[in-house]
Design a protein around this motif. Structure first.
Motif, short mmCIF file in Angstrom:
data_model
loop_
_atom_site.label_atom_id
_atom_site.label_comp_id
_atom_site.label_asym_id
_atom_site.label_seq_id
_atom_site.Cartn_x
_atom_site.Cartn_y
_atom_site.Cartn_z
N PHE A 167 101.81 90.86 147.20
CA PHE A 167 101.68 92.28 147.53
C PHE A 167 102.39 93.18 146.51
CE2 PHE A 167 102.01 89.85 151.56
CZ PHE A 167 100.69 90.01 151.99
N TYR A 168 103.20 92.59 145.64
CA TYR A 168 103.99 93.38 144.70
C TYR A 168 103.92 92.72 143.33
CZ TYR A 168 108.01 95.78 142.64
OH TYR A 168 108.83 96.53 141.82
N ARG A 169 103.05 93.28 142.46
CA ARG A 169 102.83 92.68 141.15
C ARG A 169 102.95 93.76 140.09
NH1 ARG A 169 97.73 91.24 143.09
NH2 ARG A 169 96.91 91.85 141.06
N PRO A 170 104.17 94.17 139.75
CA PRO A 170 104.34 95.28 138.80
C PRO A 170 104.05 94.91 137.36
CG PRO A 170 106.47 94.40 139.43
CD PRO A 170 105.46 93.69 140.28
N GLY A 171 104.05 93.63 137.02
CA GLY A 171 103.91 93.23 135.64
C GLY A 171 102.78 92.24 135.42
N VAL A 172 102.29 92.20 134.20
CA VAL A 172 101.17 91.36 133.87
C VAL A 172 101.52 89.88 133.93
CG1 VAL A 172 101.66 91.59 131.41
CG2 VAL A 172 99.42 90.90 132.15
N ALA A 173 102.73 89.51 133.54
CA ALA A 173 103.08 88.09 133.51
C ALA A 173 103.05 87.49 134.91
CB ALA A 173 104.45 87.89 132.87
N GLY A 174 103.62 88.22 135.87
CA GLY A 174 103.60 87.73 137.25
C GLY A 174 102.19 87.63 137.79
N THR A 175 101.37 88.64 137.50
CA THR A 175 99.98 88.62 137.96
C THR A 175 99.24 87.43 137.36
OG1 THR A 175 99.90 91.02 138.26
CG2 THR A 175 97.80 89.88 137.94
N TRP A 176 99.44 87.20 136.07
CA TRP A 176 98.74 86.11 135.39
C TRP A 176 99.10 84.77 136.01
CZ3 TRP A 176 99.51 81.99 131.78
CH2 TRP A 176 98.36 81.62 131.08
N THR A 211 95.73 91.06 154.39
CA THR A 211 96.17 91.43 153.05
C THR A 211 95.97 92.92 152.79
OG1 THR A 211 95.65 89.21 152.19
CG2 THR A 211 95.82 91.00 150.58
N LEU A 212 94.78 93.44 153.12
CA LEU A 212 94.48 94.85 152.87
C LEU A 212 95.35 95.76 153.73
CD1 LEU A 212 90.57 94.66 152.63
CD2 LEU A 212 92.26 94.58 150.78
N ASN A 213 95.55 95.39 154.99
CA ASN A 213 96.39 96.20 155.87
C ASN A 213 97.85 96.17 155.45
OD1 ASN A 213 95.10 97.55 158.34
ND2 ASN A 213 94.05 95.57 158.31
N THR A 214 98.31 95.04 154.93
CA THR A 214 99.70 94.96 154.47
C THR A 214 99.91 95.84 153.24
OG1 THR A 214 99.92 92.71 155.34
CG2 THR A 214 101.51 93.40 153.67
N ILE A 215 98.96 95.79 152.30
CA ILE A 215 99.08 96.64 151.10
C ILE A 215 99.12 98.11 151.49
CG2 ILE A 215 97.83 97.42 149.04
CD1 ILE A 215 96.77 94.53 148.78
N ALA A 216 98.37 98.48 152.53
CA ALA A 216 98.29 99.88 152.94
C ALA A 216 99.40 100.30 153.89
CB ALA A 216 96.93 100.13 153.60
N ASP A 217 100.25 99.36 154.29
CA ASP A 217 101.32 99.70 155.24
C ASP A 217 102.32 100.65 154.59
OD1 ASP A 217 103.96 99.35 156.73
OD2 ASP A 217 102.62 98.14 157.96
N PRO A 218 102.70 101.74 155.28
CA PRO A 218 103.63 102.72 154.69
C PRO A 218 104.99 102.12 154.32
CG PRO A 218 102.59 103.61 156.67
CD PRO A 218 102.24 102.14 156.61
N THR A 242 104.81 97.70 147.38
CA THR A 242 103.58 97.22 146.75
C THR A 242 103.27 98.00 145.49
OG1 THR A 242 101.23 96.68 147.12
CG2 THR A 242 102.05 98.76 148.05
N THR A 243 102.53 97.39 144.61
CA THR A 243 102.03 98.05 143.41
C THR A 243 100.51 98.16 143.47
OG1 THR A 243 101.99 95.89 142.33
CG2 THR A 243 103.92 97.28 141.94
N ILE A 301 109.57 91.13 153.24
CA ILE A 301 108.68 90.28 152.43
C ILE A 301 109.21 90.05 151.02
CG2 ILE A 301 106.42 90.18 151.30
CD1 ILE A 301 105.18 91.21 153.88
N PRO A 302 109.66 91.10 150.29
CA PRO A 302 110.04 90.87 148.89
C PRO A 302 111.08 89.79 148.67
CG PRO A 302 109.88 93.22 149.35
CD PRO A 302 109.76 92.52 150.66
N ASN A 303 112.05 89.66 149.56
CA ASN A 303 113.11 88.67 149.39
C ASN A 303 112.90 87.41 150.22
OD1 ASN A 303 114.66 90.25 147.55
ND2 ASN A 303 115.39 91.48 149.25
N SER A 304 111.74 87.30 150.84
CA SER A 304 111.48 86.14 151.70
C SER A 304 111.21 84.89 150.86
CB SER A 304 110.29 86.41 152.61
OG SER A 304 109.09 86.51 151.85
N GLN A 305 111.45 83.74 151.48
CA GLN A 305 111.15 82.47 150.83
C GLN A 305 109.67 82.39 150.47
OE1 GLN A 305 113.39 80.18 150.08
NE2 GLN A 305 112.30 78.26 149.77
#
Length: 559
Positions: A74-83, A140-147, A151-152, A224-228
């Motif tokens: 849900f959080y991919r600010p950089g290209v390396a992580g996305t790749w 997935t879509l609802n989580t991205i849209a959650d206030p 997310t990026t 979520i960000p710091n979860s296992q």
């Protein structure tokens, strides 16, 4: 119901320098000031890696010059992580080339370009045996849209009914009105209005990686960000499975034997993190099979010739949409003439000719010549230091206060260009304090607007939507740009339903951005793919789509 056509008019995709929030084994984020890539650590890492054996086709060694920034889908600010995530999380659609889409986890159908039926592949399963379902996509879509979510990907869902212009779910609602589960393998997605197929297919179909609902649903959104589950993923839909991240040294991946498109031929992948000089050394020693390319496995352009001389190595040059920019703190510099003067002060042609050896172009806007949306009639502002100084004087610019200028480390050409910019400013009487930081530190400073000017690379999708960078409140708007004209044009561009309708809108946006000069476009440099000649597969001209056939890659072995 007629099937959505897959062939579309487009170019290539490239990406920006990556943010580094690396996920460690314990789920913590390392201190940004920590030098995690010390020589001692690198030596220990190298000792734990298997040796490259010409007779072994089971292990692929890939070189990266930027560490993966996130394993959180849900959080991919950089290209390396996305790749890296694309090795183990699949998207609904894949893009083998810049002008085509094919089914990934699913296929799309539509009759009106507003209501889309998503049919998930009946054989698509998670690595723990659970089916990839319509509920996973809706979650997935609802989580991205959650206030509350970090997310990026807001702009990737901003076309769905029930979101605002930033992709946030409308206040007072619990689920997206435009997402409806029909059955286990089918759902419908309804957009606010009819949309361009290319826009929806790339932003939602390709950019969004589907997350397993049964893994993430019991985690509080803010946790979520710091979860296992987000830092050490264990359930996958893709060709490979995540095994280990040796912080700043390598990512270890193993083949997913139950991958629904076929078990990968190459069993093991190590994505190794190193600087550009080490990439060359490792290729010379025969310890790498390929670079990741796309700005994350980058050899300095001045050193490409060294690789071209290595027998058995294939080096290809491709145009890119990649952009390097001088960002401006618009909160501090709200005077248009000052910002334009900054642009006139820079000899960008010299940068391309001397630092890139002509392997690139000066940018007039955020779109390179590879983009069909580039307005060819728009020329870059010329180098005119006398005019720059005159404009600053007329604007009452404070020549006694130095500009705080940040240049991130890691990109040799960009660092050299920073030194040139310092010199060009001094020639018009402007003093700058040039400070260099690693990219994560610089990005944190940019987000806090703790700078005057700085250098930054931006990545652009094939689709021309750049809302995340310049729209008011955009996730990557680190310049404090808040321009109602920009916001309106962005909205018009997203609402267009085909190329002919959208092109004049983006041409107007390019002209307006040059007139306002809220950011100074610098250059776009060529991208290079480098790999051994016995690798069947690897980086394609359309970089972002290169992993679509990952499971079919093979390494020929010596007999």
């Amino acid at each position: 119901m007629s099937k959505m056509k897959s062939v579309l008019k487009y170019g290539t995709i490239v990406f920006a320098s990556s943010l580094f929030l690396s996920a460690c084994g314990n789920g913590d984020v390392p201190d940004l000031d920590e030098d995690a890539s010390s020589e001692e650590g690198a030596e220990e890492s190298a000792e734990s890696l298997p040796e490259v054996d010409a007779g072994d086709g089971s292990t692929l060694m890939v070189g990266l010059t930027n560490a993966p920034d996130s394993f959180n889908p849900f959080y991919r600010p950089g290209v390396a992580g996305t790749w890296i995530q694309r090795f183990f999380y699949d998207s609904l659609l894949v893009m083998p080339t810049a002008d085509s889409f094919e089914p990934g986890l699913a296929s799309f159908e539509t009759e009106d370009n507003q209501v889309f039926t998503v049919n998930i592949d009946p054989d698509a399963n998670w690595s723990d045996g659970e089916p990839v379902s319509a509920d996973d996509v809706a979650f997935t879509l609802n989580t991205i849209a959650d206030p509350q979510v970090e997310t990026t990907l807001g702009t990737s869902v901003a076309m769905i009914e029930g979101t605002d212009s930033s992709g946030v779910r409308e206040e007072g609602t619990e689920e997206l009105a435009g997402v409806e589960v029909v059955d286990e393998k089918t759902l419908t997605i309804t957009t606010k209005s009819p949309v361009d197929l290319a826009y929806l297919s790339e932003f939602l179909g390709f950019n969004v990686l589907i997350a397993p609902k049964h893994v993430f649903e019991d985690i509080e959104i803010v946790d979520i960000p710091n979860s296992q589950e987000a830092t050490m993923p264990s359930v996958f839909s893709g060709a490979y499975q995540f095994v280990e991240y040796d912080n700043d040294n390598y990512v270890h991946l193993e083949a997913n034997p139950d991958y629904f498109r076929g078990a990968p031929a190459i069993e093991t992948v190590y994505a190794r993190v190193m600087n550009g000089t080490s990439l060359i050394t490792e290729f010379q020693a025969g310890n790498l099979h390929m670079t990741a390319g796309g700005g994350i496995g980058m050899v300095p352009v001045q050193d490409i010739g060294l690789l071209e001389d290595i027998e058995g190595l294939v080096v290809e040059e491709h145009p890119s949409f990649n952009g390097q920019y001088m960002v401006i703190n618009n909160e501090k510099f709200d005077n248009l003439e000052v910002r334009q003067a900054f642009a006139y002060a820079l000899n960008r042609e010299l940068t391309v000719e001397n630092l890139l050896g002509g392997r690139g172009e000066v940018l007039a806007s955020t779109y390179s010549s590879a983009s069909p949306y580039k307005d060819d009639s728009l020329e870059p502002l010329e180098y005119d230091p006398e005019l720059a100084k005159e404009m600053l004087e007329e604007a009452g610019f404070d020549f006694d206060t130095p500009l705080e200028f940040v240049v991130p480390t890691g990109n040799a050409v960009r660092e050299q260009n920073g030194n040139l910019i310092e010199q060009w400013f001094s020639e018009i009487g402007v003093t700058v304090n040039l400070n260099s930081y690693d990219f994560p530190t610089w990005l944190s400073m940019a987000q806090d607007l703790d700078y005057d000017i700085g250098l930054m690379g931006w990545g652009h999708t094939v689709d021309p939507n750049i809302a995340s960078y310049i729209q008011t409140g955009g996730a990557s708007n680190n310049m404090a740009v808040s321009d109602p004209v920009v916001d309106d044009l962005i909205e018009q561009g997203m609402a267009g339903t085909d190329f002919d309708e959208r092109y004049p809108i983006y041409a107007e946006l390019q002209q307006h951005m040059q007139d306002e000069m809220q950011i100074v476009p610098l250059y776009s440099d060529s991208q290079f793919s480098v790999q051994v000649d016995n690798l069947n597969g690897g980086i394609k001209e359309y970089w972002a789509g290169s992993l679509h056939d990952l499971h079919e890659w093979t390494l020929d072995t010596e007999e």
